[in-house]
Design a protein around this motif. Sequence first.
Motif, short mmCIF file in Angstrom:
data_model
loop_
_atom_site.label_atom_id
_atom_site.label_comp_id
_atom_site.label_asym_id
_atom_site.label_seq_id
_atom_site.Cartn_x
_atom_site.Cartn_y
_atom_site.Cartn_z
N ARG A 80 18.84 3.53 29.23
CA ARG A 80 18.63 3.84 30.65
C ARG A 80 19.96 4.36 31.21
O ARG A 80 20.98 3.66 31.17
N VAL A 81 19.95 5.57 31.72
CA VAL A 81 21.18 6.20 32.21
C VAL A 81 21.04 6.45 33.70
O VAL A 81 20.00 6.97 34.16
N ARG A 82 22.08 6.11 34.46
CA ARG A 82 22.01 6.37 35.90
C ARG A 82 23.38 6.66 36.48
O ARG A 82 24.42 6.29 35.90
N LEU A 83 23.37 7.32 37.60
CA LEU A 83 24.59 7.71 38.32
C LEU A 83 25.10 6.52 39.12
O LEU A 83 24.35 5.90 39.88
N GLY A 84 26.38 6.20 38.97
CA GLY A 84 26.94 5.11 39.75
C GLY A 84 28.23 4.59 39.14
O GLY A 84 28.63 4.98 38.05
N GLY A 85 28.85 3.68 39.87
CA GLY A 85 30.08 3.06 39.41
C GLY A 85 29.94 1.55 39.42
O GLY A 85 28.83 1.00 39.40
N LEU A 86 31.07 0.86 39.48
CA LEU A 86 31.05 -0.59 39.43
C LEU A 86 30.24 -1.20 40.56
O LEU A 86 29.48 -2.15 40.36
N ALA A 87 30.40 -0.66 41.76
CA ALA A 87 29.70 -1.23 42.91
C ALA A 87 28.19 -1.18 42.74
O ALA A 87 27.47 -2.04 43.23
N SER A 88 27.71 -0.16 42.03
CA SER A 88 26.27 0.01 41.89
C SER A 88 25.65 -0.94 40.87
O SER A 88 24.45 -1.15 40.88
N VAL A 89 26.48 -1.51 39.98
CA VAL A 89 25.93 -2.42 38.97
C VAL A 89 26.25 -3.87 39.27
O VAL A 89 25.57 -4.78 38.77
N ALA A 90 27.29 -4.11 40.07
CA ALA A 90 27.70 -5.50 40.36
C ALA A 90 26.92 -6.04 41.54
O ALA A 90 27.45 -6.30 42.61
N GLN A 91 25.64 -6.22 41.36
CA GLN A 91 24.77 -6.69 42.43
C GLN A 91 23.87 -7.82 41.91
O GLN A 91 22.65 -7.79 42.05
N GLY A 92 24.48 -8.81 41.27
CA GLY A 92 23.73 -9.95 40.79
C GLY A 92 23.10 -9.77 39.43
O GLY A 92 22.46 -10.69 38.91
N ARG A 93 23.24 -8.59 38.82
CA ARG A 93 22.68 -8.34 37.50
C ARG A 93 23.77 -8.58 36.47
O ARG A 93 24.87 -8.09 36.59
N ARG A 94 23.41 -9.34 35.41
CA ARG A 94 24.41 -9.70 34.41
C ARG A 94 23.97 -9.28 33.02
O ARG A 94 22.79 -9.12 32.75
N PHE A 95 24.96 -9.14 32.15
CA PHE A 95 24.74 -8.58 30.82
C PHE A 95 25.36 -9.46 29.76
O PHE A 95 26.30 -10.21 30.02
N ASP A 96 24.83 -9.33 28.53
CA ASP A 96 25.40 -10.06 27.40
C ASP A 96 26.67 -9.40 26.88
O ASP A 96 27.60 -10.07 26.42
N VAL A 97 26.69 -8.06 26.92
CA VAL A 97 27.83 -7.29 26.44
C VAL A 97 28.11 -6.16 27.41
O VAL A 97 27.19 -5.44 27.81
N VAL A 98 29.37 -6.01 27.80
CA VAL A 98 29.81 -4.89 28.63
C VAL A 98 30.80 -4.07 27.82
O VAL A 98 31.75 -4.61 27.25
#
Length: 226
Positions: free
Chosen positions: A81-99
């Motif tokens: 899944r590819v989308r336009l954005g930066g850190l602010a767009s992903v740091a909204q309560g969503r968490r990952f196993d690997v970054v």
Amino acid sequence: MRLIAPPGVYAPQDDTTLLADAVRREPGVPGAKVLDIGTGTGALAVLAARCGAAGVEAVDVSARAVLAAWLNARLHGEPVRVRLGGLASVAQGRRFDVVLANPPYVPSRHPRPFERAGGGRAWNAGQDGREMLDRLCDRMPGLLRPRGVLLLVQSALSGVETTLERLAAQGLHADVTARRVIPFGPVLLRHSPWLVARGLIGPGEDKEELVVIRAVRTTECGSCAR
């Protein structure tokens, strides 16, 4: 891996290869939810999917990079899944196993250069090379699940110990897991006189050390439980 890399999109280089090796070695990738920050061509995102990640999301502030990554994921048949954005767009309560992160880290005479249009924002990162690195370190507790892993590549010119200390301050256990010394590429060669004047390299120096940092979000740290 064959990749489409249009003008203005950071093409895979030594830092990409070094981080890709770390992705292949990382035991947490198979079955993981993976985020690739500053994906560029999508090389690392596609690799993570190939290595068995359960879901891969790739983000970039460049519309050209997003298009390139989307095309490359389709070219290789990987469900990224590819989308336009930066850190602010992903740091909204969503968490990952690997970054995964291959951020801009080249010291530059221009203030806040990564916010400017063009390919230069893929590597220019402020006068100490830490404009994006510091943001990444500070955001990690909000992006990683407990025991989640950050794999990050940077140059020694932009302060490896600073990165380790900053990640530790956020409750992550961080270590350097790979190193490679490479000749200066065209960007650093152009910057050499300024780097010498700043005392970041010596006269005639023409090599840099790249490192991969692996950081794990500990479950015991109270500051990370958010």
